[in-house]
Write an enzyme that holds these catalytic residues in place. Structure first.
Site, short mmCIF file in Angstrom:
data_model
loop_
_atom_site.label_atom_id
_atom_site.label_comp_id
_atom_site.label_asym_id
_atom_site.label_seq_id
_atom_site.Cartn_x
_atom_site.Cartn_y
_atom_site.Cartn_z
N VAL A 92 -20.43 38.49 7.81
CA VAL A 92 -20.61 38.37 6.44
C VAL A 92 -21.52 37.35 5.76
O VAL A 92 -22.19 37.73 4.81
CB VAL A 92 -19.14 37.96 5.91
N GLU A 93 -21.55 36.20 6.64
CA GLU A 93 -22.39 35.17 5.95
C GLU A 93 -23.80 35.42 5.91
O GLU A 93 -24.64 35.10 5.16
CB GLU A 93 -21.72 33.87 6.67
N SER A 94 -24.27 35.73 7.07
CA SER A 94 -25.76 36.00 7.54
C SER A 94 -26.17 37.39 8.10
O SER A 94 -27.56 37.29 8.07
CB SER A 94 -26.30 34.71 8.26
#
Length: 169
Positions: free
Chosen positions: A79-81
């Site tokens: 989700v983040e990167s």
């Protein structure tokens, strides 16, 4: 706050190498089965086997070291990167786990460039998530909100928990 800073700083600066250790043969076999399965799932994002293996080994090590579920950490990274080592958010968060540079000033030597180093980024991210889980008395929804700066709002925790399902073994 000083005691929290000291504890987190100590956890981040422990330079133990990410080499898995196992108490028995069955544990080692479980890990190797996990590594094979996750390697196949990650193949589209990281095509080189050695890079993928090193990444997964480090995620496994840092997750276990921080007492976190490995599938949760992989879901958070997705989700983040989206598994991009050099990802930078519009807010300035860096690396796989999108760690904000202020954490390096608070807990480390202030060199935010180190957040692009795989093990450093994963170590910071896992230690920070563990801190938020402890602070929220194990409430994963609230801890994920703190991690993302969206405490109490559901889109981010829901996204991470959804992605986590893709990485369960």
């Amino acid at each position: 706050m000083d005691s929290v800073r000291t504890a987190l700083s100590s956890a981040v600066t422990n330079h133990a190498p990410p080499v898995p250790e196992f108490v028995d043969t069955e544990s080692r076999l479980d890990y190797l089965r996990w590594l094979g399965t996750m390697s196949e799932r990650l193949k589209k994002k990281k095509t080189d086997f050695e890079t993928r293996k090193e990444f997964l080994q480090t995620v496994w090590y840092e997750s276990k070291r921080a007492g976190l579920d490995v599938a949760l950490v992989l879901g958070l990274i997705q989700v983040e990167s989206n598994f991009r080592k050099f990802a930078v958010s519009s807010a300035g968060a860096r690396g796989y786990m999108q760690v904000m540079p202020f954490w390096t000033r608070l807990l480390g030597d202030g060199d935010a460039g180190k957040l692009f180093h795989m093990q450093t980024n994963l170590r910071f991210g896992c230690v920070i998530l563990r801190h938020y889980l402890d602070r929220e008395n194990g409430n994963l929804f609230m801890a994920l909100g703190r991690y993302n700066g969206s405490r109490g709002k559901s889109p981010y925790p829901d996204a991470v928990l959804g992605a986590r399902r893709l990485w369960e073994h």
